[in-house]
Design a protein around this motif. Structure first.
Motif, mmCIF file in Angstrom:
data_model
loop_
_atom_site.group_PDB
_atom_site.id
_atom_site.type_symbol
_atom_site.label_atom_id
_atom_site.label_comp_id
_atom_site.label_asym_id
_atom_site.label_seq_id
_atom_site.Cartn_x
_atom_site.Cartn_y
_atom_site.Cartn_z
ATOM 1 N N LEU A 29 0.859 -1.179 0.000
ATOM 2 C CA LEU A 29 0.000 0.000 0.000
ATOM 3 C C LEU A 29 0.884 1.214 0.000
ATOM 4 O O LEU A 29 1.759 1.363 0.864
ATOM 5 C CB LEU A 29 -0.908 0.017 1.240
ATOM 6 C CG LEU A 29 -1.844 1.229 1.363
ATOM 7 C CD1 LEU A 29 -2.854 1.238 0.207
ATOM 8 C CD2 LEU A 29 -2.568 1.201 2.711
ATOM 9 N N SER A 30 0.710 2.157 -0.972
ATOM 10 C CA SER A 30 1.502 3.389 -1.051
ATOM 11 C C SER A 30 0.563 4.572 -1.075
ATOM 12 O O SER A 30 -0.650 4.427 -1.263
ATOM 13 C CB SER A 30 2.394 3.366 -2.290
ATOM 14 O OG SER A 30 1.606 3.259 -3.473
ATOM 15 N N LEU A 31 1.182 5.800 -0.862
ATOM 16 C CA LEU A 31 0.404 7.025 -0.700
ATOM 17 C C LEU A 31 0.927 8.061 -1.671
ATOM 18 O O LEU A 31 2.125 8.196 -1.870
ATOM 19 C CB LEU A 31 0.537 7.555 0.742
ATOM 20 C CG LEU A 31 -0.261 8.799 1.105
ATOM 21 C CD1 LEU A 31 -1.756 8.459 1.119
ATOM 22 C CD2 LEU A 31 0.170 9.337 2.469
ATOM 23 N N LYS A 32 0.030 8.830 -2.219
ATOM 24 C CA LYS A 32 0.391 9.939 -3.095
ATOM 25 C C LYS A 32 -0.395 11.163 -2.676
ATOM 26 O O LYS A 32 -1.629 11.078 -2.653
ATOM 27 C CB LYS A 32 0.090 9.585 -4.556
ATOM 28 C CG LYS A 32 0.645 10.581 -5.565
ATOM 29 C CD LYS A 32 0.376 10.126 -6.991
ATOM 30 C CE LYS A 32 0.941 11.108 -7.995
ATOM 31 N NZ LYS A 32 0.667 10.673 -9.409
ATOM 32 N N ILE A 48 -2.830 3.659 -3.137
ATOM 33 C CA ILE A 48 -2.643 2.758 -4.276
ATOM 34 C C ILE A 48 -2.256 1.404 -3.721
ATOM 35 O O ILE A 48 -1.285 1.278 -2.983
ATOM 36 C CB ILE A 48 -1.565 3.299 -5.214
ATOM 37 C CG1 ILE A 48 -1.948 4.685 -5.738
ATOM 38 C CG2 ILE A 48 -1.335 2.328 -6.365
ATOM 39 C CD1 ILE A 48 -0.850 5.369 -6.504
ATOM 40 N N CYS A 49 -3.031 0.361 -4.119
ATOM 41 C CA CYS A 49 -2.808 -0.986 -3.606
ATOM 42 C C CYS A 49 -2.250 -1.845 -4.740
ATOM 43 O O CYS A 49 -2.877 -1.982 -5.798
ATOM 44 C CB CYS A 49 -4.115 -1.578 -3.094
ATOM 45 S SG CYS A 49 -3.875 -3.134 -2.209
ATOM 46 N N SER A 93 -9.025 7.643 -3.341
ATOM 47 C CA SER A 93 -8.711 9.030 -2.956
ATOM 48 C C SER A 93 -9.559 9.415 -1.761
ATOM 49 O O SER A 93 -10.752 9.098 -1.691
ATOM 50 C CB SER A 93 -8.976 9.982 -4.133
ATOM 51 O OG SER A 93 -8.088 9.695 -5.194
ATOM 52 N N LEU A 94 -8.862 10.259 -0.884
ATOM 53 C CA LEU A 94 -9.531 10.596 0.389
ATOM 54 C C LEU A 94 -9.248 12.052 0.721
ATOM 55 O O LEU A 94 -8.101 12.537 0.670
ATOM 56 C CB LEU A 94 -8.986 9.703 1.514
ATOM 57 C CG LEU A 94 -9.571 9.929 2.904
ATOM 58 C CD1 LEU A 94 -11.073 9.567 2.909
ATOM 59 C CD2 LEU A 94 -8.811 9.066 3.928
ATOM 60 N N GLN A 110 -4.773 0.099 5.494
ATOM 61 C CA GLN A 110 -4.330 -1.167 4.909
ATOM 62 C C GLN A 110 -5.282 -1.538 3.763
ATOM 63 O O GLN A 110 -6.480 -1.213 3.803
ATOM 64 C CB GLN A 110 -4.349 -2.267 5.978
ATOM 65 C CG GLN A 110 -3.739 -3.568 5.526
ATOM 66 C CD GLN A 110 -3.850 -4.644 6.617
ATOM 67 O OE1 GLN A 110 -4.895 -4.743 7.252
ATOM 68 N NE2 GLN A 110 -2.802 -5.423 6.809
ATOM 69 N N CYS A 111 -4.688 -2.228 2.775
ATOM 70 C CA CYS A 111 -5.544 -2.740 1.685
ATOM 71 C C CYS A 111 -5.462 -4.265 1.643
ATOM 72 O O CYS A 111 -4.445 -4.830 2.044
ATOM 73 C CB CYS A 111 -5.168 -2.136 0.338
ATOM 74 S SG CYS A 111 -3.577 -2.685 -0.294
#
Length: 1064
Positions: free
Chosen positions: A28-31, A46-47, A78-79, A90-91
């Protein structure tokens, strides 16, 4: 066929995977990829299943283990963030076609701040230098991933955006203005708050300078000065001035800073600059340092202080090295005269004078004039021919702090001139004094050179030359005495030499010596042997100190260190005597030992001796019967058995002295008996602590052997006490004693016999004298009569000088076969007389005295029975009585008429006392008349008992008085009655306290008598608990002691046969 196999294998593997549950290798990553986020930002998760295609999976997103999005085909989510969405994300992926095979991603933790951040702007400097720039930096604290926007505004215009690279967080600017910035990131874009504004100024090319209007290199307190701010190239500009200073003053905002009176509060650095408007100014000037000093005092000097006859002196006045000063000169003819101005406001620093006086100067500068302090005065004097000499009293080369010292100035050829004295001292000060001396309590600051000169009081500036210099050296440290000894071991009977010295060595010291404590008094010359100044000999061991002293009052050094003088040395052998008796008698058994203190070492012993007997090489030398041949010195030493080369020093010499037998001294108390009285014997030996035992004997006369035999008294063998008491003794007796000690026991010789006399007649042996009187005229003839149960007699005497002898003129060789004997009295015959019978009996004792006086008292020699008649007579040497005769009792007149006798018809106890007679101014000696109580009359017994009781009370009172005084260390002696001072002792009659019913019987002796009552303790009673006190009456004669001894006579009691006695 191959595809079929592959399909089967794939289904097999997939089936195993399903059976194993879900895996955790998804990511799991974040942008944007940042960890610190703010409410209002948007992020995308992004999973990635990291296996197969993204379309092979369905995706679910959880927040804090709670489902946010159920399984969908989209791998991203997106959040829009709020502060409440902080936490763990977590995904989970599930493979298409399976309901059980899933994958879990890692956890992402997001921290979301509720407040929008504010950008921070900083600059490397606030002012743009000429031709330069300023670098501005923008930052958002605690987060990353930002790009930046920059804004600038100038007065009277709107804020504009600066076109720059937004990816950089800094920008360089070369224009003045108001700047600020902000950060942004994300999609959609999220902006921070704008930073605070930052003012950037621009420096003009004009230059500012701080100057001092007065061109002086130093400013002094009280002067008026002006500080200026000057700007180059800005003549047509209207400047505003700014000042900066490190002083405590605040300069004005214009170009000049006028200080009307400079002071220390203006000290500091000063800067200034000019400002054209809010954004343009000059740079700060260089620092100008203002230092305000104390008002100066000019220095006045002279080429010479003394003007020779017809000469002059040049004086110089200066205020540092400054040229702006002008000088003012003044003179005073004397201390009390008016001031004369001799030069005013001249730039010349020098002046030539031809007069004596007190000169001084001062400087001035500025407008108004600022004056310096007056210079120190300088005295110009004339010289006279007298010579000054300075001296020190005392003239010691080194003085110590605290000593008293006098520095004295003497003027030679001074005549009657009155002088004042000027001194030059070590502190460089000079001063006048009326006294020719300086008394100092010396200290270090007094060290240095002293000289003096004299001034004529009538001619103020007539002075002598300075004296030669004398140097006083004062040490600040109190000197310490040093003590040394030629030996720290004190040999027996020898001395040790102690030396005391003072460091540093200087003259004039006396030395004080101490033993024991420092607080003790110094040793006296009686306690030491003075060898020389600073050196003594001591013979006692102990701790010794010394110190030196000199001057008046005495100045003492510090005490020296202690030095211990010991009589013993470690491992020093010593020869010792066992038993440790002070004296060794011939034939005693003794042992000499060689004793080595210290470690338990096995020793071989060596002896050396000056005697004729060589001791064995052992530690003990036993002598069974010591003799004169053993007399001498003995030394010993030890040699280690394990190392024969190692030995001790020889011991100190031990001297063995062999003496012949000593004779103990026997004393008896009382010497004269009252009926039934107790007799105390005391046997005295030299060194009574040497373990003696005592033996007691009665002496029995033996006329045939011309000696006496000794009979051991009951319980008189080997007593520990040196005293022996005999109860109920009634007749005259003689006693001897001797002592013994050691094992086997050694015995002394017998003592000389001592007698206890009874005055009462007894039937076995008695002595009478005719005429029956104690007193006789010299060269009179008297008859002695011995009576009793014996056919042979021996007459014995005990003279007042203490000699015991027999009368050789009585019989053949002193042995009488008849009962009477006639003797002529001379000056040697005053004595106690008694008879000794053939059967060993002693008679009573009587006193017979002879006198050269013109009158004597006739009184009975024996006690008188109570109730008998007694007649006391007064007898003349020549002639007859033709006037009154006076009789006295105890010094009181009792009869004064023409009768020659004093008749007492019925004598009683009250008549007992001392009697004398007087005729025509001549007195007889006193004699004691004793009265015996009658046993036949009950009334007399009753009266006697009453009198005895009263006597007992009086005696007890007297004893208590004496005991009280004795307890204070005194002896109470009270004169009872005296006509003249007595110098000669007669016999002593004593009575113990138990014998309270007996009256005191005193010997009748020749000469005028003085009676003393003496209270003294009884002799040693050998540890008896009852405290005896004896009352003794000592009779003393006024006659001078006769200058020659009695004629030599023999006595059978001087050499007695010890073998004739019973017992040891």
């Amino acid at each position: 066929m191959g595809l079929t196999v592959l399909s089967v294998l794939s289904l097999f593997v997939l089936n195993i995977t399903f059976l194993c549950g879900h895996a955790q290798d998804a990511e799991l990553s974040l942008k944007p990829n940042v960890s610190h986020l703010f409410a209002g930002e948007s992020v995308t998760f992004i999973c990635d299943m990291r296996e197969g295609n993204a379309t092979d999976w369905l995706y679910k997103f959880n927040w804090n283990d709670q489902e946010m999005v159920h399984f969908t085909k989209s791998s991203s989510y997106s959040l829009y963030l709020t502060a409440e969405l902080s936490g763990n994300y977590q995904c989970i992926g599930r493979h298409n076609g399976s309901t059980t095979f899933t994958k879990q991603s890692n956890n992402l933790t997001l921290s979301i701040s509720a407040l929008r951040p504010t950008a921070t702007i900083t600059a490397d400097k606030t002012t743009i230098p000429v031709g330069g720039s300023v670098t501005l930096t923008c930052s958002v604290q605690g987060s990353a991933g930002w790009t930046y926007d920059w804004f600038r505004q100038i007065p009277d215009s709107r804020e504009v955006v600066i076109d720059t690279n937004s990816l950089q967080n800094f920008v360089s600017v070369s224009d003045e203005g108001i700047y600020r910035c902000r950060g942004r990131r994300g999609n959609p874009v999220f902006f921070t708050n704008l930073s605070k504004v930052y003012h950037i100024q621009k420096t003009l090319s004009n230059r500012a300078f701080v100057t001092l209007q007065q061109n002086w290199t130093q400013i002094f307190s009280g002067e008026m000065i002006t500080i200026k701010c000057e700007i180059q190239g800005g003549e047509n500009t209207e400047w505003q001035y700014e000042w900066r200073t490190t002083s405590s003053k605040t300069p004005p905002t214009h170009s000049e800073y006028n200080i009307s009176r400079a002071s220390f509060s203006y000290n500091g650095q000063y800067w200034c600059k000019g400002r054209r408007d809010v954004f343009f100014s000059t740079a700060w000037s260089d620092a100008f340092t203002l230092k305000v000093s104390n008002k100066p005092r000019p220095t006045i000097t002279a080429e010479r202080r003394t003007i020779p006859a017809g000469g002059n002196a040049t004086l110089s006045c200066s205020v540092g090295s400054y040229n702006e000063w002008k000088y003012f000169w003044f003179r005073r003819a004397s201390v009390f005269s008016e001031i004369q101005v001799i030069r005013n406001k001249e730039p010349d620093q020098m002046i030539t004078v031809t007069q004596g006086g007190i000169y001084y100067c001062k400087g001035g500068r500025g407008n108004p004039v600022f004056f310096t302090e007056d210079s120190d005065p300088i005295t110009i004097e004339k010289r006279v021919s007298n010579k000054a000499v300075v001296s020190l009293e005392p003239s010691w080369p080194l003085i110590f702090s605290g000593e008293k010292i006098t520095v004295r100035c003497q003027i030679s050829l001074g005549g009657s001139t009155e002088w004042e004295y000027e001194w030059s001292k070590p502190d460089s000060s000079t001063g006048l004094a009326n006294n020719a001396s300086i008394n100092l309590n010396a200290s270090v600051i007094n060290s240095g050179s002293y000289r003096c000169m004299g001034k004529n009081k009538q001619e103020l500036y007539s002075v002598t030359e300075w004296s030669d210099v004398i140097t006083l050296t004062v040490s600040g440290n109190r000197p310490k005495s040093s003590i040394s000894a030629d030996s720290r071991v004190l040999p027996e009977g020898d001395t040790v030499t102690l030396t005391c010295s003072v460091t540093p060595s200087t003259p004039g010291w006396s030395y004080y010596w101490y033993r024991g404590k420092k607080t003790s008094e110094p040793l006296t010359m009686a306690e030491v042997v003075l060898h020389s100044d600073g050196q003594i000999g001591v013979s006692q061991e102990g701790d010794y100190w010394c110190r030196g002293g000199r001057g008046n009052p005495v100045y003492y050094t510090d005490y020296s260190d202690v030095i211990s003088i010991k009589k013993t040395v470690r491992n020093g052998p010593a020869v010792t005597l066992h038993p440790n008796w002070p004296e060794v008698y011939s034939r005693e058994t003794i042992t000499l030992k060689c004793e080595i203190p210290g470690e338990d070492t096995e020793w071989d012993y060596e002896w050396a001796t000056s005697s004729s007997h060589q001791p064995p090489n052992q530690n003990e030398y036993k002598i069974n019967s010591v003799s004169e041949s053993h007399h001498g010195h003995y030394w010993c030493k030890g040699r280690m058995r394990s190392a024969q080369q190692n030995s001790t020093m020889w011991s100190a010499s031990f001297q063995l002295k062999i003496v012949y037998k000593r004779r103990p001294v026997l004393t008896v108390s009382p010497s004269w008996l009252s009926p039934g009285a107790s007799v105390t014997l005391n046997c005295e030996v030299e060194h009574p602590s040497a373990g003696w035992s005592f033996y007691w004997y009665k002496a029995v006369p033996d006329l045939s052997e011309k000696s006496s035999s000794y009979e051991l008294l009951p319980d008189g063998s080997g007593t520990a006490q040196d005293s022996y008491i005999i109860h109920g003794q009634t007749h005259t007796a003689a006693y001897v004693c001797r002592a013994g000690r050691g094992d086997p026991e050694y015995h002394t010789d017998h003592s000389q016999p001592k007698f206890v006399w009874s005055a009462d007649l007894n039937s076995a042996a008695s002595l009478t004298v005719s005429p029956n009187s104690v007193q006789h005229f010299i060269y009179d003839s008297v008859t002695l009569n011995c009576s009793g149960n014996s056919s042979q007699w021996r007459v014995m005497t005990f003279t007042q000088r203490g000699y015991l002898r027999k009368l050789l003129e009585c019989g053949n060789g002193g042995i009488m076969t008849k009962s009477t004997c006639n003797i002529d009295l001379d000056q040697y015959r005053d004595a106690v007389y008694w008879c000794e019978s053939e059967s060993g009996q002693f008679s009573n004792g009587i006193n017979i005295t002879s006198h050269v006086t013109g009158v004597i008292l006739v009184s009975p020699v024996h006690p008188v029975n109570e109730g008998d008649s007694v007649a006391l007579g007064c007898k003349l040497r020549t002639g007859n009585f033709n006037s009154t005769v006076a009789f006295y009792k105890n010094g009181k007149l009792i009869q004064n008429d023409d009768r020659e006798k004093l008749n007492i018809p019925a004598v009683s106890k009250s008549d007992e006392g001392f009697y004398k007679c007087e005729y025509s101014g001549h007195e007889s000696p006193e004699s004691w008349m004793s009265v015996k109580g009658s046993r036949s009359s009950p009334s007399v017994s009753l009266i006697t008992g009453l009198v005895s009781g009263v006597s007992l009370i009086l005696l007890l009172s007297l004893l208590l008085c004496c005991w009280h005084k004795k307890s204070k260390g005194t002896l109470c002696i009270r004169p009872a009655q005296s006509q003249e001072t007595s110098q000669t002792a007669a016999t002593v009659q004593t009575m113990s306290q138990d014998e309270n019913q007996q009256q005191i019987y005193s010997s009748l002796v020749h000469g005028d008598m003085n009676v003393y009552e003496s209270c003294r303790p009884s002799e040693n009673t050998g540890g008896r608990t009852d405290d005896y006190r004896n009352i003794s009456l000592q009779l003393r004669s006024v006659e001078q002691r006769r200058k020659c001894d009695d004629p030599e006579e023999t006595s059978d009691y001087h050499n007695v046969d010890p073998n004739s006695a019973t017992g040891p």
